[in-house]
Design an enzyme around this catalytic site. Sequence first.
Site, mmCIF file in Angstrom:
data_model
loop_
_atom_site.group_PDB
_atom_site.id
_atom_site.type_symbol
_atom_site.label_atom_id
_atom_site.label_comp_id
_atom_site.label_asym_id
_atom_site.label_seq_id
_atom_site.Cartn_x
_atom_site.Cartn_y
_atom_site.Cartn_z
ATOM 1 N N ARG A 6 0.843 -1.169 0.006
ATOM 2 C CA ARG A 6 -0.036 0.033 0.130
ATOM 3 C C ARG A 6 1.056 1.187 0.074
ATOM 4 N NH1 ARG A 6 -3.580 2.230 4.150
ATOM 5 N NH2 ARG A 6 -5.495 2.992 3.148
ATOM 6 N N ASP A 168 -8.127 2.613 10.152
ATOM 7 C CA ASP A 168 -7.195 2.434 11.327
ATOM 8 C C ASP A 168 -5.966 2.274 11.270
ATOM 9 O OD1 ASP A 168 -6.551 2.450 13.883
ATOM 10 O OD2 ASP A 168 -7.406 0.581 14.496
ATOM 11 N N GLU A 169 -5.170 3.104 10.459
ATOM 12 C CA GLU A 169 -3.801 2.976 10.224
ATOM 13 C C GLU A 169 -2.974 4.110 10.857
ATOM 14 O OE1 GLU A 169 -2.929 1.018 6.290
ATOM 15 O OE2 GLU A 169 -4.358 2.463 5.705
ATOM 16 N N TYR A 170 -1.686 3.823 11.145
ATOM 17 C CA TYR A 170 -0.786 5.015 11.588
ATOM 18 C C TYR A 170 -1.277 5.674 12.853
ATOM 19 C CZ TYR A 170 -0.070 4.485 6.625
ATOM 20 O OH TYR A 170 0.215 4.016 5.207
#
Length: 308
Positions: A6, A168-170
Amino acid sequence: MFILVRNRVRTAALALSAVAALAFGATGAAAAPAPAPAPAPAKQGPTSVAYIEVNSNSLLNVGKYTLADGGGNAFDVAVIFAANINYDTNTKAAYLHFNENVQRVLDNAATEIRPLQQQGIKVVLSVLGNHQGAGFANFTSQQAASAFAKQMSDAVATYGLDGIDFDDEYAEYGNNGTAQPNDSSFVHLVTALRANMPDKIISLYNIGPAASRLSYGGVDISSEFDYAWNPYYGTWRVPGIALPKSQLSPAAVEIGRTAESTVANLARRTVSEGYGVYLTYNLDGTDRSADVSAFTRELYGSDAVYTP
């Protein structure tokens, strides 16, 4: 299986937070309700979604593609990528933040968002972690989760948007002394958001700790989502959420990076296996009609036409 790492541009904390924007009011026509869209020419087939990196590309690109056969929109949903969930170390609370590019799009909703809505394209705001420890999965009380849900629903109302997308990343849970993910947080958050905006879109980018914490205390929030999609571009992966096939996108492609043959194969599989959503990412300002046509031919039986 195809594995495509990604390659999202991470939104930086560069400008006014959403809290300030909502407190002092939006500029221009942004605060006005979205006008009723003109009916788009009918088309049959899955819902097509386009994430737009507004740090580098115009949201209006989504409206530049129509079907050669019938004139319908090639894309049905445009996702503004992305607002952030930030963390205030003084108040020890999460808050909704817009970097300067997201804020520009929202402040100029009359020219950046309304034209798409008037074409019949829904416009959704994605919310993403920002390396500060705040995330959807670590609210430590129902009250805190509800407070953040209100910030999101207020933004939807203020700028006349069509919904919220969770990514819900980083988050980097634990930074700034924040809590680790827990089982109740996301359930409380989504429950409150749905109560605040019962008729708006809530979608799930199926990744991160929140995506695996959809039930708590006898409450399952799976049915609160309108859509959920695979987060890995160039692959086929059915999201692990109890939604009908009509609301799921196992296919995910990055425009201009996923091979056209793969784009077409994933679209063909979407139709043959009865799924109702097809996810794309990173539509830019160049003529991508070949890439778009690779999936519209399979989904809708028509090439896509690009109008600058």
